[in-house]
Design a protein around this motif. Sequence first.
Motif, mmCIF file in Angstrom:
data_model
loop_
_atom_site.group_PDB
_atom_site.id
_atom_site.type_symbol
_atom_site.label_atom_id
_atom_site.label_comp_id
_atom_site.label_asym_id
_atom_site.label_seq_id
_atom_site.Cartn_x
_atom_site.Cartn_y
_atom_site.Cartn_z
ATOM 1 N N SER A 147 -12.411 -30.043 -28.025
ATOM 2 C CA SER A 147 -12.835 -30.275 -29.409
ATOM 3 C C SER A 147 -14.342 -30.481 -29.456
ATOM 4 N N ASP A 149 -16.067 -32.918 -30.733
ATOM 5 C CA ASP A 149 -16.408 -34.288 -30.363
ATOM 6 C C ASP A 149 -16.429 -34.450 -28.843
ATOM 7 N N ARG A 175 -12.715 -29.054 -39.645
ATOM 8 C CA ARG A 175 -12.114 -30.341 -39.286
ATOM 9 C C ARG A 175 -12.798 -30.933 -38.068
ATOM 10 N N GLU A 176 -13.083 -30.102 -37.072
ATOM 11 C CA GLU A 176 -13.757 -30.584 -35.864
ATOM 12 C C GLU A 176 -15.163 -31.096 -36.186
ATOM 13 N N ASP A 178 -16.172 -32.350 -39.086
ATOM 14 C CA ASP A 178 -16.018 -33.609 -39.818
ATOM 15 C C ASP A 178 -15.683 -34.762 -38.876
ATOM 16 N N GLU A 179 -14.787 -34.517 -37.926
ATOM 17 C CA GLU A 179 -14.414 -35.573 -36.979
ATOM 18 C C GLU A 179 -15.588 -35.965 -36.092
ATOM 19 N N SER A 180 -16.366 -34.993 -35.667
ATOM 20 C CA SER A 180 -17.494 -35.286 -34.774
ATOM 21 C C SER A 180 -18.589 -36.067 -35.491
ATOM 22 N N LEU A 182 -18.336 -38.562 -37.258
ATOM 23 C CA LEU A 182 -18.080 -39.996 -37.195
ATOM 24 C C LEU A 182 -18.858 -40.639 -36.047
ATOM 25 N N ASN A 183 -19.125 -39.853 -34.999
ATOM 26 C CA ASN A 183 -19.754 -40.407 -33.795
ATOM 27 C C ASN A 183 -21.138 -39.837 -33.493
#
Length: 210
Positions: A147, A149, A175-176, A178-180, A182-183
């Motif tokens: 992924s 992230d 989606r990947e 958006d998730e990444s 976060l960090n």
Amino acid sequence: MTKDKYFDSLKQIYPSVSRETADDLIGFETLFKKWSKAINLASPNTLETLWERHILDSVQLFKLAPQAKQWLDLGSGGGFPGVVLAILLKETGGSIRLVESNSKKSAFLRNALAQFQTHGQVVNARIESCYQQIQVPEIITARALASLDKLFELTEPWMTKGAKALFQKGRDYQREIDESLLNWKFDLVRHGSAIEADSVILEISNLQRR
């Protein structure tokens, strides 16, 4: 498919490709199919579309950074995009390192790089053990490895020192991203794939942890 058709399909992706490079890429397709029978580099179904779905898909990365001379491919597997890039880099004098933890696949990669007289090197190791061994490249690639992230975790030691990434992603790429977010913080350019309508190449730079 005739050699002329191979060459024409390559020119549609990378117009300045030479006949010599085309011959090497055709040769790599043959070599891949030969080795795949012995060490299962890909499923039989994949072999039917090897040229379009894997070789041409790898070629399109090169035209996004044709001036870059130092490349790094992570989780190189059967050589996509690593070996394809190594063959293309012969035209510019560039080099690439291919990191692959599987010993059998590493043997195949070494054979391919040697057969086509590239300036490539295979590192048979886990990515996490290579940070001191491999200097900061200009471009990092990884295909079907992890992924976004997770890719950032794996490439952070190089990317925070100036390396840029070209990561190929499928239809679920947003989606990947958006998730990444976060960090991580990063600059992003999306390039539409010339091979798959719903896929992209994510050009990423200036990576930082949040």
